[in-house]
Scaffold this motif. Structure first.
Motif, mmCIF file in Angstrom:
data_model
loop_
_atom_site.group_PDB
_atom_site.id
_atom_site.type_symbol
_atom_site.label_atom_id
_atom_site.label_comp_id
_atom_site.label_asym_id
_atom_site.label_seq_id
_atom_site.Cartn_x
_atom_site.Cartn_y
_atom_site.Cartn_z
ATOM 1 N N VAL A 234 8.511 -3.480 0.842
ATOM 2 C CA VAL A 234 8.073 -4.275 1.994
ATOM 3 C C VAL A 234 7.673 -4.077 2.921
ATOM 4 O O VAL A 234 7.043 -4.941 3.868
ATOM 5 C CB VAL A 234 9.832 -3.545 2.131
ATOM 6 N N GLU A 235 6.174 -3.582 2.654
ATOM 7 C CA GLU A 235 5.222 -3.412 3.445
ATOM 8 C C GLU A 235 4.162 -4.539 2.742
ATOM 9 O O GLU A 235 3.863 -4.526 3.834
ATOM 10 C CB GLU A 235 4.013 -2.586 3.231
ATOM 11 N N PHE A 236 4.578 -5.122 1.955
ATOM 12 C CA PHE A 236 3.467 -6.645 1.688
ATOM 13 C C PHE A 236 4.270 -7.631 2.690
ATOM 14 O O PHE A 236 3.576 -8.234 2.652
ATOM 15 C CB PHE A 236 3.743 -6.745 0.288
ATOM 16 N N GLN A 237 5.668 -7.489 3.373
ATOM 17 C CA GLN A 237 6.306 -8.550 3.374
ATOM 18 C C GLN A 237 5.715 -8.058 5.026
ATOM 19 O O GLN A 237 5.833 -9.444 6.045
ATOM 20 C CB GLN A 237 7.830 -8.374 3.695
ATOM 21 N N ALA A 238 5.301 -6.917 5.742
ATOM 22 C CA ALA A 238 4.850 -7.203 6.908
ATOM 23 C C ALA A 238 3.605 -7.778 7.368
ATOM 24 O O ALA A 238 2.927 -6.718 6.035
ATOM 25 C CB ALA A 238 4.988 -5.819 7.639
ATOM 26 N N SER A 239 3.121 -8.632 7.856
ATOM 27 C CA SER A 239 1.941 -9.133 6.764
ATOM 28 C C SER A 239 0.742 -8.700 7.429
ATOM 29 O O SER A 239 -0.418 -9.139 7.258
ATOM 30 C CB SER A 239 1.972 -10.571 8.183
ATOM 31 N N ASP A 240 0.727 -7.455 8.123
ATOM 32 C CA ASP A 240 -1.071 -6.523 8.264
ATOM 33 C C ASP A 240 -0.883 -5.477 7.582
ATOM 34 O O ASP A 240 -1.659 -4.813 8.299
ATOM 35 C CB ASP A 240 -0.745 -6.023 9.917
ATOM 36 N N LEU A 241 -0.618 -5.604 6.908
ATOM 37 C CA LEU A 241 -0.678 -4.374 5.731
ATOM 38 C C LEU A 241 -2.290 -4.827 5.280
ATOM 39 O O LEU A 241 -3.190 -3.453 5.309
ATOM 40 C CB LEU A 241 -0.309 -5.176 3.956
ATOM 41 N N ALA A 242 -2.952 -5.651 5.120
ATOM 42 C CA ALA A 242 -3.950 -6.250 4.701
ATOM 43 C C ALA A 242 -5.373 -5.287 5.938
ATOM 44 O O ALA A 242 -6.184 -4.434 5.999
ATOM 45 C CB ALA A 242 -4.688 -7.159 4.343
ATOM 46 N N ASP A 243 -4.947 -5.272 7.393
ATOM 47 C CA ASP A 243 -5.474 -4.820 8.864
ATOM 48 C C ASP A 243 -5.387 -3.641 8.366
ATOM 49 O O ASP A 243 -6.405 -2.328 9.115
ATOM 50 C CB ASP A 243 -4.440 -5.713 9.568
ATOM 51 N N ARG A 244 -4.199 -2.791 8.364
ATOM 52 C CA ARG A 244 -3.700 -1.406 8.918
ATOM 53 C C ARG A 244 -4.590 -1.017 7.269
ATOM 54 O O ARG A 244 -5.774 0.331 8.133
ATOM 55 C CB ARG A 244 -2.816 -1.314 7.862
ATOM 56 N N ILE A 245 -5.229 -1.213 6.270
ATOM 57 C CA ILE A 245 -5.699 -0.258 5.404
ATOM 58 C C ILE A 245 -7.453 -0.227 5.173
ATOM 59 O O ILE A 245 -8.424 0.296 5.854
ATOM 60 C CB ILE A 245 -5.496 -1.450 4.178
ATOM 61 N N LYS A 246 -8.050 -1.841 6.595
ATOM 62 C CA LYS A 246 -8.501 -2.655 6.166
ATOM 63 C C LYS A 246 -9.734 -1.373 8.187
ATOM 64 O O LYS A 246 -10.588 -0.713 7.810
ATOM 65 C CB LYS A 246 -8.871 -3.872 6.946
ATOM 66 N N ASN A 247 -8.331 -0.844 8.475
ATOM 67 C CA ASN A 247 -9.009 -0.046 9.953
ATOM 68 C C ASN A 247 -9.138 1.599 8.927
ATOM 69 O O ASN A 247 -9.892 2.130 9.434
ATOM 70 C CB ASN A 247 -8.121 0.333 10.395
ATOM 71 N N ILE A 248 -8.412 1.508 8.185
ATOM 72 C CA ILE A 248 -8.087 2.955 7.488
ATOM 73 C C ILE A 248 -9.653 3.267 6.821
ATOM 74 O O ILE A 248 -10.296 4.614 6.720
ATOM 75 C CB ILE A 248 -6.868 3.685 6.500
ATOM 76 N N LEU A 249 -9.931 2.161 6.409
ATOM 77 C CA LEU A 249 -11.533 2.451 5.482
ATOM 78 C C LEU A 249 -12.716 2.480 5.936
ATOM 79 O O LEU A 249 -13.012 3.552 6.601
ATOM 80 C CB LEU A 249 -11.600 1.188 4.654
ATOM 81 N N GLU A 250 -11.771 2.179 7.414
ATOM 82 C CA GLU A 250 -13.510 2.121 9.127
ATOM 83 C C GLU A 250 -13.281 2.706 9.033
ATOM 84 O O GLU A 250 -14.657 3.515 9.203
ATOM 85 C CB GLU A 250 -13.192 0.760 9.653
ATOM 86 N N ASP A 251 -12.043 3.528 9.334
ATOM 87 C CA ASP A 251 -12.264 4.882 9.660
ATOM 88 C C ASP A 251 -12.228 6.398 9.791
ATOM 89 O O ASP A 251 -13.213 6.778 10.151
ATOM 90 C CB ASP A 251 -10.437 5.444 10.487
ATOM 91 N N THR A 252 -12.287 5.833 8.805
ATOM 92 C CA THR A 252 -12.325 6.954 7.802
ATOM 93 C C THR A 252 -14.265 6.940 6.855
ATOM 94 O O THR A 252 -14.280 8.594 6.224
ATOM 95 C CB THR A 252 -11.567 7.566 6.208
ATOM 96 N N GLY A 253 -14.053 6.069 6.768
ATOM 97 C CA GLY A 253 -15.203 5.459 6.063
ATOM 98 C C GLY A 253 -15.389 5.701 4.432
ATOM 99 O O GLY A 253 -16.809 5.565 3.931
ATOM 100 N N LEU A 254 -14.695 5.634 3.626
ATOM 101 C CA LEU A 254 -14.912 5.362 1.947
ATOM 102 C C LEU A 254 -14.868 3.831 2.356
ATOM 103 O O LEU A 254 -13.941 2.754 2.532
ATOM 104 C CB LEU A 254 -13.343 5.502 1.966
ATOM 105 N N GLU A 255 -15.131 3.911 0.469
ATOM 106 C CA GLU A 255 -16.067 2.889 -0.018
ATOM 107 C C GLU A 255 -14.725 2.063 -0.038
ATOM 108 O O GLU A 255 -14.628 2.363 -0.583
ATOM 109 C CB GLU A 255 -16.751 2.393 -1.087
ATOM 110 N N PRO A 256 -14.350 0.557 -0.035
ATOM 111 C CA PRO A 256 -13.234 -0.341 -0.801
ATOM 112 C C PRO A 256 -12.686 0.138 -1.777
ATOM 113 O O PRO A 256 -11.989 0.103 -1.933
ATOM 114 C CB PRO A 256 -13.169 -1.701 0.143
#
Ligand code: C2E
Ligand code: MG
Ligand code: MG
Ligand code: MG
Length: 269
Positions: A118-140
């Motif tokens: 269901v999370e893939f149906q909400a269009s912003d999944l990629a954005d959410r993950i991108k933000n989390i990666l940027e915030d935490t600093g983990l390499e994608p």
């Protein structure tokens, strides 16, 4: 008389239904505060490369320490979270925690997290993950997303686009519980998953018949034909492990090799 007891049954059924509803509403409300109150935690289970015997990645699995019900397993609350939309909050917490844990405490390792279709149906999944990666600093490239094959069912175009965006960032995507859902073979080609995790029911069935063994062999081949890395889930015995090794399965995960544990209890050698 029969009629009478039939009617009673119906009454009991209705009572039962409304009790369940009340119960569910209560739990939905509780889940909301669970995140803020710090009642969620993650356990991690290692995934091994069969060729090198190295730990390849760890899978993050959520637990809920409920104040009255005690330790709750995901099957007891993930479906409810999906229905109420709270899965987004829950998932944000899980992904963020998994990324920062991995950066802080698991040098060189990757982490995989489960995301609901269901999370893939909400269009912003990629954005959410991108933000989390940027915030935490983990390499994608150290993050993997696990999603069941049912993700391909509704709005495949949008799902495909989200996957492309994630893959361009370097995040890998694995099909979870493969063999139990509804993906067609043409979708396996279209979606280009990086890996396939064969559902544990197939591994449990290995000892039952030659036919079951043959099916597992063929699925391993199928995965490779689509350039996917194949993981066997639910490996519980030495026999299962040697069968998978003999048939060139890429990776394994299961109680025989390592149960899900708190991050401080992970044995990574
Ligand atoms: P999954 O992603 O397929 O995770 C594997 C499940 O199999 C885990 O159950 C794990 O504890 C269990 N398992 C691993 N090795 C063995 C084995 O050798 N034998 C047996 N019998 N079981 C094994 P768990 O932790 O109860 O999670 C159940 C499901 O809940 C997961 O299945 C996943 O679909 C979902 N889930 C867990 N955490 C999350 C989360 O953070 N978000 C979402 N959306 N779903 C989650
Ligand atoms: Mg999984
Ligand atoms: Mg699953
Ligand atoms: Mg699975």
């Amino acid at each position: 008389e029969a009629k009478q007891s039939g009617r009673n049954k119906w009454v009991y059924y209705r009572q039962d239904m409304s009790e369940k509803l009340t119960e569910r509403r209560k739990m939905a409300a509780e889940l909301k505060t669970a995140i803020q109150e710090g009642q969620l935690s993650l356990v991690y289970q290692p995934r091994f490369n069969l060729r090198t015997s190295n730990v390849e990645a760890v899978e993050a699995l959520v637990r809920w320490q409920h104040p009255e019900r005690g330790s709750m397993m995901p099957d007891q609350f993930i479906p409810l979270a999906e229905e109420t939309g709270q899965i987004i909050h829950l998932s944000n917490w899980v992904i963020r925690k998994a990324c920062s844990d991995t950066l802080d405490k698991l040098p060189g390792l990757s982490v995989s997290v489960n995301v609901s279709p269901v999370e893939f149906q909400a269009s912003d999944l990629a954005d959410r993950i991108k933000n989390i990666l940027e915030d935490t600093g983990l390499e994608p490239t150290r993050l993997e997303i696990e999603v069941t094959e049912n993700v391909t069912l509704s709005d495949p175009e949008r799902t495909c686009q989200t996957m492309k965006t994630l893959k361009q960032m370097g995040v890998r995507i694995l099909i979870d519980d493969f063999g139990t859902g509804y993906a067609s073979l043409s979708y396996l080609r279209k979606f280009q998953f990086d890996g396939l995790k064969l559902d544990k029911s197939f591994i449990f069935s290995l000892g039952d018949s030659q036919q079951n063994q043959s099916v597992v062999e063929k699925i391993i081949d199928l995965g490779k034909a689509y350039s996917m890395e194949v993981t066997a889930e639910g490996v519980e015995t030495a026999d299962q492990l040697s069968f998978l090794k003999k048939n060139k399965c890429d990776e394994v995960q299961g109680y025989f090799l390592g149960k899900p544990v708190a991050i401080t209890d992970l044995n990574l050698s």
